[in-house]
Design an enzyme around this catalytic site. Structure first.
Site, PDB file in Angstrom:
ATOM      1  N   LYS A  87       0.093   4.256  -0.247  1.00 24.59           N
ATOM      2  CA  LYS A  87      -0.554   5.441   0.340  1.00 24.59           C
ATOM      3  C   LYS A  87      -0.300   6.635  -0.594  1.00 24.59           C
ATOM      4  O   LYS A  87      -0.265   6.449  -1.805  1.00 24.59           O
ATOM      5  CB  LYS A  87      -0.059   5.660   1.771  1.00 24.59           C
ATOM      6  CG  LYS A  87      -0.204   4.376   2.610  1.00 24.59           C
ATOM      7  CD  LYS A  87       0.016   4.552   4.074  1.00 24.59           C
ATOM      8  CE  LYS A  87      -0.175   3.217   4.781  1.00 24.59           C
ATOM      9  NZ  LYS A  87      -0.059   3.315   6.237  1.00 24.59           N
ATOM     10  N   ASN A 123       0.869  -1.174   0.000  1.00 21.77           N
ATOM     11  CA  ASN A 123       0.000   0.000   0.000  1.00 21.77           C
ATOM     12  C   ASN A 123       0.912   1.231   0.000  1.00 21.77           C
ATOM     13  O   ASN A 123       1.492   1.566   1.021  1.00 21.77           O
ATOM     14  CB  ASN A 123      -0.890  -0.032   1.250  1.00 21.77           C
ATOM     15  CG  ASN A 123      -1.743   1.217   1.379  1.00 21.77           C
ATOM     16  OD1 ASN A 123      -1.795   2.036   0.466  1.00 21.77           O
ATOM     17  ND2 ASN A 123      -2.422   1.358   2.518  1.00 21.77           N
ATOM     18  N   HIS A 176      -9.508   1.192   5.197  1.00 25.03           N
ATOM     19  CA  HIS A 176      -8.223   1.447   5.847  1.00 25.03           C
ATOM     20  C   HIS A 176      -8.423   2.438   6.986  1.00 25.03           C
ATOM     21  O   HIS A 176      -9.218   3.376   6.870  1.00 25.03           O
ATOM     22  CB  HIS A 176      -7.215   1.986   4.826  1.00 25.03           C
ATOM     23  CG  HIS A 176      -5.822   1.961   5.350  1.00 25.03           C
ATOM     24  ND1 HIS A 176      -5.352   2.901   6.234  1.00 25.03           N
ATOM     25  CD2 HIS A 176      -4.813   1.074   5.169  1.00 25.03           C
ATOM     26  CE1 HIS A 176      -4.104   2.597   6.555  1.00 25.03           C
ATOM     27  NE2 HIS A 176      -3.749   1.492   5.925  1.00 25.03           N
ATOM     28  N   SER A 189       3.602  -1.935  10.434  1.00 20.24           N
ATOM     29  CA  SER A 189       5.054  -1.982  10.652  1.00 20.24           C
ATOM     30  C   SER A 189       5.687  -3.320  10.249  1.00 20.24           C
ATOM     31  O   SER A 189       6.618  -3.797  10.902  1.00 20.24           O
ATOM     32  CB  SER A 189       5.396  -1.628  12.111  1.00 20.24           C
ATOM     33  OG  SER A 189       4.984  -0.307  12.395  1.00 20.24           O
ATOM     34  N   GLU A 217      -5.249  -4.750  10.834  1.00 24.86           N
ATOM     35  CA  GLU A 217      -4.228  -3.714  10.995  1.00 24.86           C
ATOM     36  C   GLU A 217      -4.505  -2.966  12.305  1.00 24.86           C
ATOM     37  O   GLU A 217      -5.311  -2.016  12.310  1.00 24.86           O
ATOM     38  CB  GLU A 217      -4.261  -2.720   9.829  1.00 24.86           C
ATOM     39  CG  GLU A 217      -3.943  -3.339   8.483  1.00 24.86           C
ATOM     40  CD  GLU A 217      -3.380  -2.323   7.497  1.00 24.86           C
ATOM     41  OE1 GLU A 217      -2.322  -2.602   6.927  1.00 24.86           O
ATOM     42  OE2 GLU A 217      -3.988  -1.254   7.305  1.00 24.86           O
ATOM     43  N   GLU A 219      -6.751   4.862   7.925  1.00 25.14           N
ATOM     44  CA  GLU A 219      -6.520   6.271   7.564  1.00 25.14           C
ATOM     45  C   GLU A 219      -7.758   6.863   6.891  1.00 25.14           C
ATOM     46  O   GLU A 219      -8.048   8.052   7.045  1.00 25.14           O
ATOM     47  CB  GLU A 219      -5.263   6.383   6.675  1.00 25.14           C
ATOM     48  CG  GLU A 219      -4.001   6.173   7.505  1.00 25.14           C
ATOM     49  CD  GLU A 219      -2.832   5.550   6.772  1.00 25.14           C
ATOM     50  OE1 GLU A 219      -2.819   5.514   5.529  1.00 25.14           O
ATOM     51  OE2 GLU A 219      -1.908   5.055   7.470  1.00 25.14           O
ATOM     52  N   GLY A 279       2.627   2.450  10.877  1.00 24.94           N
ATOM     53  CA  GLY A 279       3.587   3.533  10.701  1.00 24.94           C
ATOM     54  C   GLY A 279       4.320   3.920  11.978  1.00 24.94           C
ATOM     55  O   GLY A 279       4.951   4.961  12.039  1.00 24.94           O
TER      56      GLY A 279
END
Ligand SMILES: O=C(CO)COP(=O)(O)O
Length: 232
Positions: free
Chosen positions: A9, A7, A91, A195, A157, A93, A163
């Site tokens: 991003k 991904n 996701h 991560s 996740e 985010e 991250g």
């Protein structure tokens, strides 16, 4: 077969994605399904760059309506028309920065499940984990899309591991998946994300995950190639 999904991003121009795919093509393993998810503007060129290889291309998002007055959105038909095969939905985010609600995510998964391979992301925040709510939160997130289980894959996740360099414990994470399974019945293939790097990728496979969804470490083609190598 295990998955290695990158991904990107909001990273990499189309030229950079092209170069990346050209290099990655040399380092693939038959035994690992490799999917690259660049930004929307790079998708068409990424499909062309991956042509004839084992790499497949995915989108990081989509909209559930097929067409109309939805400024800035991208439909499933548009993704299909350029050869996209996968799409990430839910996701953290998107949930957090763009306030994507359960209602919206349900509509997206419903619209996409029969047409693209949906990678549905779920996971608890640090606060929820510390309050002992990981099971409750993830159960709700999965219950939402239970009727589409036959057509989607999952990516656990934990938000606190994304991250941050704080990888979740592989066995502990898979124990949560097993608990979810005891409540919901058999789950679709479930990947781990948060991560992941070439040193820890294999531990998630060994614990029972069907692959990894990789953010930062996927941006470097050599590192992502090592992840693929170490998984197989
Ligand atoms: O969000 C992720 C993949 O979708 C994980 O990101 P990192 O690998 O950077 O933690």
């Amino acid at each position: 077969m295990n998955y290695a999904i990158a991904n990107f991003k909001m990273n990499k121009t189309s030229d950079e994605v092209d170069e990346y795919i050209c290099e990655l093509r040399q380092n693939l393993k038959n035994s690992v399904k490799t999917v690259i998810c660049p930004s929307f503007v790079s998708l068409e060129r990424a499909v062309k760059a991956s042509f004839g290889s084992l790499i497949e291309i995915g989108a990081q998002n989509l909209f559930f309506e097929e067409k109309g007055a939805f400024t800035g959105e991208i439909s499933i038909g548009m993704l299909e028309s350029v050869g996209v095969k996968y799409a990430i939905i839910g996701h953290s985010e998107r949930r957090h920065y763009f306030k994507e609600s359960d209602d919206l995510l349900f509509k997206k998964v419903k619209a996409a499940a029969n047409r693209l391979k949906v990678i549905y992301c779920f996971g608890e925040t640090e606060e929820e984990r510390d309050a002992g709510k990981s099971l409750e939160v993830t159960l709700n997130q999965l219950n939402l899309v239970k009727s589409f289980f036959e057509n989607i894959i999952l990516a656990y996740e934990p938000v606190w591991a994304i991250g941050t360099g704080k990888t979740a414990n592989a066995e502990g994470s898979f124990a949560l998946i097993k608990e979810l399974e005891s409540k919901l019945g058999a789950l679709p293939d479930c990947l781990y994300g948060g991560s992941v790097n070439h040193k820890n990728a294999k531990s998630f496979i060994d614990a029972g995950f069907k692959g990894v969804l990789v953010g930062s470490a996927s941006l470097d083609v050599k590192e992502f190639s090592k992840i693929i190598e170490n998984m197989s």
